[in-house]
Scaffold this active site. Sequence first.
Site, mmCIF file in Angstrom:
data_model
loop_
_atom_site.group_PDB
_atom_site.id
_atom_site.type_symbol
_atom_site.label_atom_id
_atom_site.label_comp_id
_atom_site.label_asym_id
_atom_site.label_seq_id
_atom_site.Cartn_x
_atom_site.Cartn_y
_atom_site.Cartn_z
ATOM 1 N N GLY A 1 0.836 -1.191 0.000
ATOM 2 C CA GLY A 1 0.000 0.000 0.000
ATOM 3 C C GLY A 1 0.871 1.240 0.000
ATOM 4 O O GLY A 1 2.000 1.219 -0.493
ATOM 5 N N CYS A 2 0.367 2.312 0.570
ATOM 6 C CA CYS A 2 1.121 3.570 0.616
ATOM 7 C C CYS A 2 2.487 3.330 1.257
ATOM 8 O O CYS A 2 2.583 2.790 2.354
ATOM 9 C CB CYS A 2 0.333 4.614 1.405
ATOM 10 N N PHE A 3 3.532 3.744 0.570
ATOM 11 C CA PHE A 3 4.881 3.440 1.053
ATOM 12 C C PHE A 3 5.295 4.214 2.287
ATOM 13 O O PHE A 3 6.225 3.815 2.985
ATOM 14 C CB PHE A 3 5.929 3.543 -0.048
ATOM 15 N N TRP A 4 4.613 5.294 2.614
ATOM 16 C CA TRP A 4 4.976 6.066 3.818
ATOM 17 C C TRP A 4 4.884 5.206 5.070
ATOM 18 O O TRP A 4 5.779 5.193 5.901
ATOM 19 C CB TRP A 4 4.063 7.265 3.997
ATOM 20 N N HIS B 1 -2.146 4.299 6.557
ATOM 21 C CA HIS B 1 -3.152 3.227 6.646
ATOM 22 C C HIS B 1 -2.746 2.148 7.646
ATOM 23 O O HIS B 1 -3.540 1.276 7.966
ATOM 24 C CB HIS B 1 -3.399 2.606 5.267
#
EC number: 1.8.4.11
Length: 157
Positions: free
Chosen positions: A9-12, A153
């Site tokens: 998912g979002c890499f952050w 997330h």
Amino acid sequence: MKEIVLAGGCFWGVEEYMSRIEGIVETKVGYANGIKENPSYEEVCSGVTGHAEACYIKYDESIISLEELLNKFWSIIDPTVLNKQGNDRGTQYRTCIFYLDEKDLNVIIKSKYQEQKNYRKPIVTEVEPLKCFYEAEEYHQKYLKKNPGGYCHIHLD
């Protein structure tokens, strides 16, 4: 030192979560296994480049094994959902394990098999050799360290 690239998912959030694990010596976010050289964030988000938002991880195998690292990875994703994690949707948010060392493949396959026992639906997480990894723009690197209230997330508490 060993290396692996994980997309969840979002890499952050993946980067922030992984950076807190003992034995992880380096993380950086970027775009993995797409068709365009050195894509921008906007191009990746358009869905046409084929890249996954991913986190490059260098780790000390004497402190954390690949099996342990993968168990932590499975705990922060839903591996049964295609092209979606949390509120993020699109092919760039698919879950993937990209390996750099062919010797890691058996450990990865065994880990995925073990994880499948926790689900009724099939795991759709891709397992592929890393073909390319382009570092994301600087503002994405260590994003949640620089922006502690930023979107994530993954539950980091």
